[in-house]
Scaffold this active site. Structure first.
Site, short mmCIF file in Angstrom:
data_model
loop_
_atom_site.label_atom_id
_atom_site.label_comp_id
_atom_site.label_asym_id
_atom_site.label_seq_id
_atom_site.Cartn_x
_atom_site.Cartn_y
_atom_site.Cartn_z
N THR A 116 0.81 -1.22 0.00
CA THR A 116 0.00 0.00 0.00
C THR A 116 0.84 1.27 0.00
O THR A 116 0.28 2.37 -0.05
CB THR A 116 -0.96 0.02 1.21
OG1 THR A 116 -0.25 -0.31 2.41
CG2 THR A 116 -2.09 -0.98 1.02
N SER A 117 2.16 1.15 0.06
CA SER A 117 3.02 2.32 -0.09
C SER A 117 4.40 1.82 -0.51
O SER A 117 4.81 0.72 -0.13
CB SER A 117 3.12 3.14 1.20
OG SER A 117 3.76 4.38 0.96
N SER A 118 5.10 2.64 -1.28
CA SER A 118 6.40 2.21 -1.79
C SER A 118 7.23 3.42 -2.19
O SER A 118 6.73 4.55 -2.25
CB SER A 118 6.22 1.29 -3.01
OG SER A 118 5.70 2.04 -4.11
#
Length: 395
Positions: free
Chosen positions: A107-109
């Site tokens: 969900t985040s990178s």
């Protein structure tokens, strides 16, 4: 910039090498963005992250920290042209004793620098311009823009409070002070408008109309359009007041979808064995995953998703379900092709086959042959020109 001298010397060399590689690949094209890549310390924005394991079986993500792999390897990985995951399922990792993660959705990178730089080059910014970024993430791309334009020219919006906090801390340590907000990026930031450029580093199912209101006529909106099955691609729109239009690029970036537009958990009701009507299918389920045809299937069925499973102990059937309309298509292999069974208000496979046939009629073009027009009345993807075949984007 705060940091340990030994690390900073090694990191500066790795940044120069990264800039060399991106320039050789044609993604880094201007001295100003090269200077930003050489200056911004990516290791402060991804001090720890997850990489995908190459072990067989279920997808597993392994934690990477300076302590676990050693300083040299850690820095080498940070400055490779790779995307590193920093959050799963909207929850922060426990870095006090990190473990591999399986059966989880990123969900985040920190997006691979090559794609970040390619998008920033396409944004076509100049000194004195104001930029609105949707999706701060780790803050790395935000920092590149701050270096290029000055912190006062950059506003960035992040939907996740914890992600935003880490980005704010990393930006501060790096010496950058953009205007950061925790909010729904679809609304933009009216108080800071108007903007010359808007760039989104997450995928959207459509173009929020608030963006049209906040970007100056002649300004640029650069974002990825995507659906629940796949990404459509990167599109660059020129704003002309109450509308905007532009073209897809040949690249196929697949950013995570904006959380407010993520697919519902339920795929819909699985049809019974006697539901619907049958016919021979012109195309089998392989078009759902083949690059060009899959682009068309996403356009034709914007609300649908699919999966495969065996039926009554037989071979796998592919189920295509539209949870919004309770429409379905079930593809079953036969001795000489595929049989499709459809039901509900929409004949999903009819729409898919019509879209793919149109694509083939036009010579199976790449995404760069498609454009987008956005207005308050409608949002459509078109093939060839605005008067060619059209498919509506979901509202």
């Amino acid at each position: 910039m705060a940091g340990e001298p030994g690390i900073e010397t090694a990191a500066a060399d790795l940044r120069r090498r990264l800039a060399d590689r991106l320039e050789e690949d044609g993604r880094l094209r201007s001295p100003a963005w090269r200077a930003a890549v050489e200056a911004v310390p990516r290791h402060l924005f991804v001090p720890r992250f997850y990489r995908e394991s190459d072990a067989p079986g279920v997808t597993t993500w392994e934690p990477v920290t300076r302590e676990a792999v050693g300083q040299e390897e850690w820095l080498r990985l940070v400055y490779t042209d790779e995307t590193w995951m920093t959050q799963f399922d909207g929850r922060d990792a426990d870095w006090s004793g990190p473990e591999p993660i399986s059966n989880a959705a990123p969900t985040s990178s920190s997006t691979l620098p090559g794609l970040v730089v390619r998008m920033l080059e396409d944004l076509d910014v100049h000194e004195g311009m104001k930029v609105l970024e949707i999706g701060t993430g780790t803050g790395y791309s935000t920092a590149l823009m701050c270096h290029r334009l000055g912190s006062e020219a950059v506003t960035s919006i992040e939907t996740d409070e914890c992600v935003a906090r880490r980005a704010r801390e990393a930006l501060s340590r790096s010496g950058y002070t953009p205007h950061l907000l925790v909010a729904d990026g679809r609304a933009g930031h009216l108080d800071g408008a108007p903007y010359d450029r808007l760039i989104a580093t997450c995928g959207f199912r459509n173009i929020p109309l608030a963006w049209l209101d906040q970007v100056l006529p002649g300004g640029v909106i650069l974002t990825t359009l995507r659906g629940w099955m796949r990404s459509l691609g990167l599109v660059k729109l020129i704003v002309t007041g109450d509308s905007a239009s532009g073209w897809f690029s040949d690249d196929d970036p697949s950013f995570m979808i904006a959380r407010q537009q993520d697919a519902p958990e339920s795929l819909g009701m699985i049809p019974g064995p006697d539901d619907g009507t049958e016919r021979k299918a012109t195309y089998g389920p392989d078009i759902l995953t083949s690059s060009g045809p899959a682009f068309m299937t996403q356009l034709a069925m914007p609300e649908a998703r699919f999966f495969a499973m065996p039926v009554d102990g037989g071979p796998d059937s592919t189920f295509v379900l539209d949870s919004g309309t309770d429409s379905f298509a079930v593809l079953t292999p036969t001795d000489n092709g595929w049989q499709v069974r459809q039901g509900g208000p929409r004949r999903l496979w009819d729409a898919v086959e019509s879209a793919v046939a149109t694509w083939e009629e036009y010579g199976s073009p790449s995404p760069a042959a498609f454009g987008v027009t956005v207005s308050r009345e409608a949002q459509v993807v078109w093939l060839g020109n605005p008067h060619g075949p059209q498919w509506p984007l979901p509202s």
